[in-house]
Design a protein around this motif. Structure first.
Motif, PDB file in Angstrom:
ATOM      1  N   THR A 148       1.144  -1.022   0.311  1.00  7.55           N
ATOM      2  CA  THR A 148       0.088   0.571   0.384  1.00  7.55           C
ATOM      3  C   THR A 148       1.007   1.596  -0.044  1.00  7.55           C
ATOM      4  O   THR A 148       1.853   1.037  -0.195  1.00  7.55           O
ATOM      5  CB  THR A 148      -1.152  -0.015   1.119  1.00  7.55           C
ATOM      6  N   TYR A 164      -5.840  -4.295   3.927  1.00  4.99           N
ATOM      7  CA  TYR A 164      -5.029  -6.028   3.750  1.00  4.99           C
ATOM      8  C   TYR A 164      -5.812  -6.683   3.903  1.00  4.99           C
ATOM      9  O   TYR A 164      -6.142  -7.436   5.151  1.00  4.99           O
ATOM     10  CB  TYR A 164      -3.670  -5.580   3.788  1.00  4.99           C
ATOM     11  N   ARG A 186      -6.432   4.021  -4.474  1.00  3.03           N
ATOM     12  CA  ARG A 186      -6.131   3.591  -5.327  1.00  3.03           C
ATOM     13  C   ARG A 186      -5.397   3.196  -6.393  1.00  3.03           C
ATOM     14  O   ARG A 186      -4.533   2.471  -7.545  1.00  3.03           O
ATOM     15  CB  ARG A 186      -7.126   1.974  -5.335  1.00  3.03           C
ATOM     16  N   TRP A 206      -4.326  -4.303  -3.096  1.00  8.67           N
ATOM     17  CA  TRP A 206      -3.112  -4.651  -2.959  1.00  8.67           C
ATOM     18  C   TRP A 206      -1.554  -5.924  -3.807  1.00  8.67           C
ATOM     19  O   TRP A 206      -0.360  -5.533  -3.270  1.00  8.67           O
ATOM     20  CB  TRP A 206      -2.748  -5.234  -1.296  1.00  8.67           C
TER      21      TRP A 206
END
Length: 225
Positions: A148, A164, A186, A206
């Motif tokens: 991330t 996550y 994102r 992720w």
């Protein structure tokens, strides 16, 4: 005499595999050695993960990747640092033994200790079918990374809309369950990762794999230590 003692200790360490380099096969590196300012939060070496305890073969909280993947990741880090951000790594190379531990856990319906945090809306029996757990993982090929973005000054993670390893639709790239800000965060990660040679996994915001990974057919099983 003292010099001779140091020499003998050095030779013993080499012969017994105690030097760090001996832990890794050729063309694998420790991420921190290549990218010192990157942050590590190796979840499977601790208990903050969907199994709820350290995963087999994660002996130390270190990140390991193939050298080509690490070099590409360094470019990502440099791009982000120029904007005041930093990468945080949750997982990198993953031994097959660890994947086998996931499989064993998934086949035990009685163990739902972490359900509320990691898969509240998904039946444990469906985790394989939905693609959240697999008997073979791209991570074991050494060029897949879970990560991330965080603020380089404060250390605070950017809000990605889900945590996550959260198993659910909200973790998918095409979800409509997140805010514009979360979607923008994102997109920032996705854009920079793609720019530097990684491809995304649709179900997990992720998760990225180097496009030209050096070992596309090899699943490694040396420990993370």
């Amino acid at each position: 005499m003292k010099s001779l003692t140091y020499l003998l200790l050095f030779l013993i360490s080499i012969n017994t595999g105690l030097t760090q380099e001996k832990n890794l096969p050729k063309d694998f590196v420790y991420i921190k050695e290549q990218i010192p300012d990157i942050k590590l939060d190796i979840r499977y070496a601790g208990s903050n993960n969907f199994i709820g305890k350290p995963v087999n073969s994660y002996q130390k909280p270190v990140g390991i990747l193939s050298k080509p993947a690490t070099e590409a990741l360094e470019k990502v880090q440099n791009d982000l640092m120029s904007q005041g951000y930093c990468l945080k790594i949750f997982d990198a190379y993953r031994p097959q033994t660890a994947v086998n531990h996931f499989i064993e856990w998934a086949r035990n319906p009685a163990d739902t200790l972490t359900k509320a945090k990691f898969y509240p809306e998904v039946a444990k029996k469906d985790l394989f079918q939905l693609g959240y757990i697999a008997s073979k993982s791209g991570h074991s090929r050494g060029s897949t990374i879970d990560l991330t973005i965080m603020d380089a000054k404060t250390g605070k993670e950017l809000d990605m809309g889900s945590g996550y390893d959260f198993f659910g639709d909200i973790s998918h790239h095409n979800t409509d369950k997140i805010t514009k800000e979360q979607k923008a965060n994102r997109s920032l990660l996705k854009r920079i990762m793609i720019k530097n040679g990684f491809r995304p996994y649709p179900e997990e915001w992720w998760h990225y794999t180097l496009r030209n990974e050096p070992y596309p057919e090899t699943y490694f099983d040396f420990p993370v230590r």
